[in-house]
Design a protein around this motif. Structure first.
Motif, PDB file in Angstrom:
ATOM      1  N   UNK A  91       0.831  -1.204   0.000  1.00  0.00           N
ATOM      2  CA  UNK A  91       0.000   0.000   0.000  1.00  0.00           C
ATOM      3  C   UNK A  91       0.866   1.255   0.000  1.00  0.00           C
ATOM      4  N   UNK A  92       1.959   1.233   0.747  1.00  0.00           N
ATOM      5  CA  UNK A  92       2.880   2.370   0.743  1.00  0.00           C
ATOM      6  C   UNK A  92       3.498   2.565  -0.636  1.00  0.00           C
ATOM      7  N   UNK A  93       3.838   1.460  -1.294  1.00  0.00           N
ATOM      8  CA  UNK A  93       4.430   1.563  -2.622  1.00  0.00           C
ATOM      9  C   UNK A  93       3.442   2.184  -3.604  1.00  0.00           C
ATOM     10  N   UNK A  94       2.176   1.778  -3.519  1.00  0.00           N
ATOM     11  CA  UNK A  94       1.155   2.387  -4.372  1.00  0.00           C
ATOM     12  C   UNK A  94       1.037   3.879  -4.097  1.00  0.00           C
ATOM     13  N   UNK A  95       1.088   4.242  -2.845  1.00  0.00           N
ATOM     14  CA  UNK A  95       0.975   5.654  -2.489  1.00  0.00           C
ATOM     15  C   UNK A  95       2.186   6.434  -2.987  1.00  0.00           C
ATOM     16  N   UNK A  96       3.370   5.841  -2.928  1.00  0.00           N
ATOM     17  CA  UNK A  96       4.572   6.511  -3.434  1.00  0.00           C
ATOM     18  C   UNK A  96       4.438   6.755  -4.936  1.00  0.00           C
ATOM     19  N   UNK A  97       3.976   5.749  -5.679  1.00  0.00           N
ATOM     20  CA  UNK A  97       3.865   5.877  -7.127  1.00  0.00           C
ATOM     21  C   UNK A  97       2.800   6.898  -7.505  1.00  0.00           C
ATOM     22  N   UNK A  98       1.636   6.808  -6.873  1.00  0.00           N
ATOM     23  CA  UNK A  98       0.563   7.736  -7.224  1.00  0.00           C
ATOM     24  C   UNK A  98       0.872   9.154  -6.770  1.00  0.00           C
ATOM     25  N   UNK A  99       1.517   9.306  -5.636  1.00  0.00           N
ATOM     26  CA  UNK A  99       1.854  10.645  -5.165  1.00  0.00           C
ATOM     27  C   UNK A  99       2.938  11.269  -6.049  1.00  0.00           C
ATOM     28  N   UNK A 100       3.862  10.450  -6.574  1.00  0.00           N
ATOM     29  CA  UNK A 100       4.845  10.964  -7.524  1.00  0.00           C
ATOM     30  C   UNK A 100       4.168  11.439  -8.792  1.00  0.00           C
ATOM     31  N   UNK A 101       3.166  10.684  -9.253  1.00  0.00           N
ATOM     32  CA  UNK A 101       2.410  11.133 -10.423  1.00  0.00           C
ATOM     33  C   UNK A 101       1.706  12.453 -10.146  1.00  0.00           C
ATOM     34  N   UNK A 102       1.188  12.610  -8.924  1.00  0.00           N
ATOM     35  CA  UNK A 102       0.566  13.885  -8.557  1.00  0.00           C
ATOM     36  C   UNK A 102       1.594  15.013  -8.595  1.00  0.00           C
ATOM     37  N   UNK A 103       2.818  14.721  -8.135  1.00  0.00           N
ATOM     38  CA  UNK A 103       3.869  15.727  -8.204  1.00  0.00           C
ATOM     39  C   UNK A 103       4.212  16.118  -9.627  1.00  0.00           C
TER      40      UNK A 103
END
Length: 273
Positions: free
Chosen positions: A122-134
């Motif tokens: 779940x953390x990995x998904x959040x890292x990937x999606x939050x990077x896309x948001x950035x």
């Protein structure tokens, strides 16, 4: 014969045009606030992965997330073609759903994910999606082209990637990544394609390391070409440089033209004599 599909009525076209104009006005009105909230959300995410959020920061992060949810919902309702808008922004919608898995922990799905690999995944998904948001926030602020965009995106990827590596690797016994500074140094070495002696031990850390290395490989060629162009451009401005500049070529062409004119004048003089 098959009948032709009916054309859209004039009223429907006007309605879609009005919705597009209202959507554009909404984007223009909230552009700056959403940019500020986007960068703040990224900063809070890094703080959460590294140090954790206190109750106040937790509330702030939740409020920002709700603001993004409302903004996305209004844009979806105003979009002339809603399904096309959803297909184009599906990753944004998915990134906004991920925080709900953390906030609403009473959902049975969350209870089934309360294992080590489930939490890390779940953390990995959040890292990937939050990077896309950035990436989207940065693109909205300075555009998607140019060296400035690549440099800013690299900073965002490095900061979030270091926070992710630290979150995955810090609990390992006798681990090397013992603080965020070490994780930031390790990620910077990956970004410069130099690498490090340490290799992630967790599966999630290895997946993140792979994407970081892939990003570094994809951007290293662009950065090298940009720096080479910069240095060559400075070299061409120097008349003493070995590489001939555009000014030197123009001067040489002018001299050749003048010499040709003088030769033609001499030839005419000899013919007249």
């Amino acid at each position: 014969m098959r009948s032709k599909p009916p054309l859209k009525s004039h009223t429907e076209r006007l309605c879609q045009q009005e919705r597009s104009e209202v959507l554009q006005q909404w984007d223009n009105w909230l552009e700056t606030p959403m940019l500020v909230l986007g960068f703040a959300w990224l900063g809070l995410f890094i703080v959460e992965l590294v140090w954790g959020l206190n109750p106040l920061l937790e509330v702030i992060a939740t409020v920002i997330w709700l603001a993004f949810i409302i903004d996305f919902g209004i844009k979806f309702l105003l979009a002339p073609h809603r399904m096309s808008y959803l297909r184009y922004n599906w990753l944004t919608a998915f990134s906004l759903l991920i925080p709900a898995l953390r906030i609403f922990r009473i959902v049975p799905l969350i209870q089934s994910l309360q294992s080590v690999h489930g939490v890390r995944g779940l953390k990995l998904l959040r890292v990937m999606t939050r990077t896309n948001k950035g990436m989207r926030v940065l693109a909205a602020s300075i555009g998607r082209r140019g060296f400035g965009y690549v440099a800013g995106l690299t900073v965002i990827v490095t900061l979030i990637g270091a926070a992710g590596i630290y979150a995955f690797e810090r609990e390992l016994p006798n681990g090397t990544i013992i603080n965020y500074g070490t994780a930031l140094w390790w990620t910077a070495m990956v970004m410069t394609t130099i690498g490090s002696d340490y290799f992630p031990k967790t599966a999630e850390g290895r997946v993140l390391c792979f994407f970081l290395a892939l990003y570094a490989f994809a951007t290293s060629g662009y950065v090298t070409a940009t720096l080479a162009t910069l240095f060559v451009g400075q070299d061409t401005e120097n008349n003493q440089a070995e590489l001939a500049s555009a000014k030197s070529l123009q001067a040489m062409q002018a001299e050749i033209t003048a010499l040709r004119t003088e030769i033609q004048a001499l030839i005419r003089r000899d013919l007249d004599q």
